[in-house]
Design a protein around this motif. Structure first.
Motif, PDB file in Angstrom:
ATOM      1  N   LEU A   1       0.834  -1.202   0.000  1.00 27.98           N
ATOM      2  CA  LEU A   1       0.000   0.000   0.000  1.00 27.98           C
ATOM      3  C   LEU A   1       0.870   1.254   0.000  1.00 27.98           C
ATOM      4  CD1 LEU A   1      -3.114   0.937   0.479  1.00 27.98           C
ATOM      5  CD2 LEU A   1      -2.331   1.351   2.809  1.00 27.98           C
ATOM      6  N   ALA A   2       1.909   1.235   0.841  1.00 26.45           N
ATOM      7  CA  ALA A   2       2.806   2.380   0.926  1.00 26.45           C
ATOM      8  C   ALA A   2       3.557   2.590  -0.384  1.00 26.45           C
ATOM      9  CB  ALA A   2       3.792   2.184   2.075  1.00 26.45           C
ATOM     10  N   GLY A   3       3.999   1.481  -0.990  1.00 27.03           N
ATOM     11  CA  GLY A   3       4.719   1.592  -2.251  1.00 27.03           C
ATOM     12  C   GLY A   3       3.888   2.239  -3.341  1.00 27.03           C
ATOM     13  N   LYS A   4       2.585   2.027  -3.275  1.00 31.52           N
ATOM     14  CA  LYS A   4       1.694   2.553  -4.307  1.00 31.52           C
ATOM     15  C   LYS A   4       1.193   3.963  -3.999  1.00 31.52           C
ATOM     16  CE  LYS A   4      -2.594   1.302  -6.750  1.00 31.52           C
ATOM     17  NZ  LYS A   4      -3.627   0.238  -6.911  1.00 31.52           N
ATOM     18  N   TRP A   5       0.940   4.254  -2.697  1.00 29.91           N
ATOM     19  CA  TRP A   5       0.237   5.488  -2.354  1.00 29.91           C
ATOM     20  C   TRP A   5       1.027   6.473  -1.489  1.00 29.91           C
ATOM     21  CZ3 TRP A   5      -4.121   6.290  -4.953  1.00 29.91           C
ATOM     22  CH2 TRP A   5      -4.867   5.190  -5.397  1.00 29.91           C
ATOM     23  N   GLU A   6       2.159   6.053  -0.917  1.00 27.90           N
ATOM     24  CA  GLU A   6       2.832   6.918   0.057  1.00 27.90           C
ATOM     25  C   GLU A   6       3.258   8.256  -0.531  1.00 27.90           C
ATOM     26  OE1 GLU A   6       6.208   6.653   3.569  1.00 27.90           O
ATOM     27  OE2 GLU A   6       6.297   5.237   1.895  1.00 27.90           O
TER      28      GLU A   6
ATOM     29  N   PRO B   1       1.324  10.737   2.050  1.00 26.83           N
ATOM     30  CA  PRO B   1       2.284  10.328   3.092  1.00 26.83           C
ATOM     31  C   PRO B   1       1.707  10.355   4.503  1.00 26.83           C
ATOM     32  CG  PRO B   1       2.778  12.541   2.271  1.00 26.83           C
ATOM     33  CD  PRO B   1       1.743  11.968   1.352  1.00 26.83           C
ATOM     34  N   VAL B   2       0.765  11.261   4.767  1.00 27.84           N
ATOM     35  CA  VAL B   2       0.179  11.365   6.108  1.00 27.84           C
ATOM     36  C   VAL B   2      -0.578  10.085   6.467  1.00 27.84           C
ATOM     37  CG1 VAL B   2      -1.507  12.604   7.531  1.00 27.84           C
ATOM     38  CG2 VAL B   2       0.004  13.875   6.006  1.00 27.84           C
ATOM     39  N   VAL B   3      -1.253   9.503   5.486  1.00 29.06           N
ATOM     40  CA  VAL B   3      -2.035   8.288   5.726  1.00 29.06           C
ATOM     41  C   VAL B   3      -1.116   7.130   6.097  1.00 29.06           C
ATOM     42  CG1 VAL B   3      -3.589   6.589   4.704  1.00 29.06           C
ATOM     43  CG2 VAL B   3      -3.878   9.026   4.186  1.00 29.06           C
ATOM     44  N   ASN B   4      -0.066   6.948   5.321  1.00 27.75           N
ATOM     45  CA  ASN B   4       0.874   5.864   5.614  1.00 27.75           C
ATOM     46  C   ASN B   4       1.519   6.049   6.982  1.00 27.75           C
ATOM     47  OD1 ASN B   4       2.676   3.524   4.729  1.00 27.75           O
ATOM     48  ND2 ASN B   4       4.190   5.121   5.134  1.00 27.75           N
ATOM     49  N   ALA B   5       1.898   7.280   7.303  1.00 27.91           N
ATOM     50  CA  ALA B   5       2.536   7.553   8.596  1.00 27.91           C
ATOM     51  C   ALA B   5       1.600   7.220   9.752  1.00 27.91           C
ATOM     52  CB  ALA B   5       2.962   9.019   8.663  1.00 27.91           C
ATOM     53  N   SER B   6       0.314   7.519   9.588  1.00 29.56           N
ATOM     54  CA  SER B   6      -0.663   7.246  10.641  1.00 29.56           C
ATOM     55  C   SER B   6      -0.795   5.747  10.905  1.00 29.56           C
ATOM     56  CB  SER B   6      -2.020   7.837  10.255  1.00 29.56           C
ATOM     57  OG  SER B   6      -2.995   7.523  11.226  1.00 29.56           O
ATOM     58  N   TRP B   7      -0.840   4.945   9.842  1.00 29.21           N
ATOM     59  CA  TRP B   7      -0.934   3.493  10.022  1.00 29.21           C
ATOM     60  C   TRP B   7       0.333   2.944  10.669  1.00 29.21           C
ATOM     61  CZ3 TRP B   7      -4.863  -0.042   9.218  1.00 29.21           C
ATOM     62  CH2 TRP B   7      -6.049   0.483   8.686  1.00 29.21           C
ATOM     63  N   ARG B   8       1.483   3.486  10.296  1.00 24.65           N
ATOM     64  CA  ARG B   8       2.741   3.011  10.881  1.00 24.65           C
ATOM     65  C   ARG B   8       2.810   3.334  12.375  1.00 24.65           C
ATOM     66  NH1 ARG B   8       4.929  -0.576   7.231  1.00 24.65           N
ATOM     67  NH2 ARG B   8       5.075   0.380   5.153  1.00 24.65           N
ATOM     68  N   VAL B   9       2.442   4.552  12.737  1.00 20.51           N
ATOM     69  CA  VAL B   9       2.524   4.984  14.133  1.00 20.51           C
ATOM     70  C   VAL B   9       1.582   4.166  15.019  1.00 20.51           C
ATOM     71  CG1 VAL B   9       1.980   6.887  15.701  1.00 20.51           C
ATOM     72  CG2 VAL B   9       3.319   7.320  13.642  1.00 20.51           C
ATOM     73  N   ASN B  10       0.389   3.864  14.501  1.00 22.30           N
ATOM     74  CA  ASN B  10      -0.628   3.167  15.300  1.00 22.30           C
ATOM     75  C   ASN B  10      -0.660   1.661  15.057  1.00 22.30           C
ATOM     76  OD1 ASN B  10      -1.916   5.556  16.548  1.00 22.30           O
ATOM     77  ND2 ASN B  10      -2.471   6.066  14.443  1.00 22.30           N
ATOM     78  N   TRP B  11       0.325   1.139  14.329  1.00 20.65           N
ATOM     79  CA  TRP B  11       0.276  -0.240  13.848  1.00 20.65           C
ATOM     80  C   TRP B  11       0.079  -1.271  14.957  1.00 20.65           C
ATOM     81  CZ3 TRP B  11      -1.087  -2.528   9.720  1.00 20.65           C
ATOM     82  CH2 TRP B  11      -0.731  -3.854   9.457  1.00 20.65           C
ATOM     83  N   GLU B  12       0.836  -1.192  16.031  1.00 16.60           N
ATOM     84  CA  GLU B  12       0.748  -2.210  17.077  1.00 16.60           C
ATOM     85  C   GLU B  12      -0.637  -2.232  17.724  1.00 16.60           C
ATOM     86  OE1 GLU B  12       2.893  -4.614  17.629  1.00 16.60           O
ATOM     87  OE2 GLU B  12       4.007  -3.750  15.948  1.00 16.60           O
ATOM     88  N   LYS B  13      -1.217  -1.057  17.948  1.00 17.60           N
ATOM     89  CA  LYS B  13      -2.551  -1.004  18.558  1.00 17.60           C
ATOM     90  C   LYS B  13      -3.645  -1.413  17.575  1.00 17.60           C
ATOM     91  CE  LYS B  13      -2.057   3.271  19.888  1.00 17.60           C
ATOM     92  NZ  LYS B  13      -2.378   4.602  20.458  1.00 17.60           N
TER      93      LYS B  13
END
Length: 220
Positions: free
Chosen positions: A178-183, A187-199
């Motif tokens: 997803l990041a490879g295609k849309w980041e 970029p804000v969307v990808n960063a949000s998923w990365r930051v909150n990934w564990e939860k």
């Protein structure tokens, strides 16, 4: 809502007039029942507890109503409580969780929230063994705020491969794709998923039947 507001509403809806004295007696009786319900004993263990917020504008200020819903060990859903606040934070959530402790709740196995401010710190001090799962629906909605309408259908098709993956490893691979295609575009969307990934991915450790109970994306 004041007695005057209630009186006007009843008059408009039902063409009936009630005096402030009568309304005061009625609301007084209701408040007694509400207080009794709010302080009633809870069961010792709830398997899954959802913390959901609804925001209302009350005159000038904005207030937030938090509904606490739980599934007990017999599989029945119960509303554990409702709490009103003008803001979030660890102090507020500590008060809520302490109140539920005082009412007999000894343990929560899984707590599902919409990434509430201060909740993680509060639950770690009251129910340290509880797993915390952030709401996927809220994460999706927040993501789509940044995605152009012309891209949303295709973006959601790619995003579903992330949160509907069979395992966390497969979900991470899908997130990388997803990041490879849309980041570069979002970029804000990808960063949000990365930051909150564990939860966001706690539910992957459970069986499919339990994940179905936790899941709030089945209509997506």
């Amino acid at each position: 809502m004041s007695l005057r507001d209630i009186s006007s509403h009843i008059s408009e809806m039902y063409d009936t007039e009630l005096s402030h004295t009568v309304l005061s007696k009625i609301t007084g009786c209701i408040f007694i029942e509400v207080k009794a319900w709010q302080s009633r004993p809870l069961e010792a263990v709830y398997c899954i507890v959802w913390m959901d917020a609804a925001r209302y504008k009350v005159r000038v200020t904005h207030k937030v109503l938090y509904n606490i819903l739980g599934i007990n060990r017999d599989g029945y859903k119960q509303v554990l409580g409702t709490y009103i606040s003008e803001s979030e934070g660890d102090n507020f959530w500590l008060q809520v969780l302490t109140d539920m402790q005082n009412r007999g709740l000894e343990d929560i196995l899984i707590a599902c929230t919409d990434n509430l401010t201060g909740f993680k710190e509060a639950i770690e001090s009251t129910y340290p063994k509880a797993d915390v799962q952030s709401c996927i629906v809220h994460q999706i909605r927040n993501s789509l705020k940044y995605v152009a309408s012309k891209d949303q259908k295709e973006f959601m098709r790619d995003l579903k491969r992330v949160y509907r993956a069979d395992t966390k490893d497969l979900a991470e691979l899908a997130l990388d794709e997803l990041a490879g295609k849309w980041e570069s575009k979002y970029p804000v969307v990808n960063a949000s998923w990365r930051v909150n990934w564990e939860k966001l991915t706690t539910y992957f450790q459970y069986t499919q039947s339990i994940r179905t109970l936790i899941d709030t994306t089945k209509n997506k």
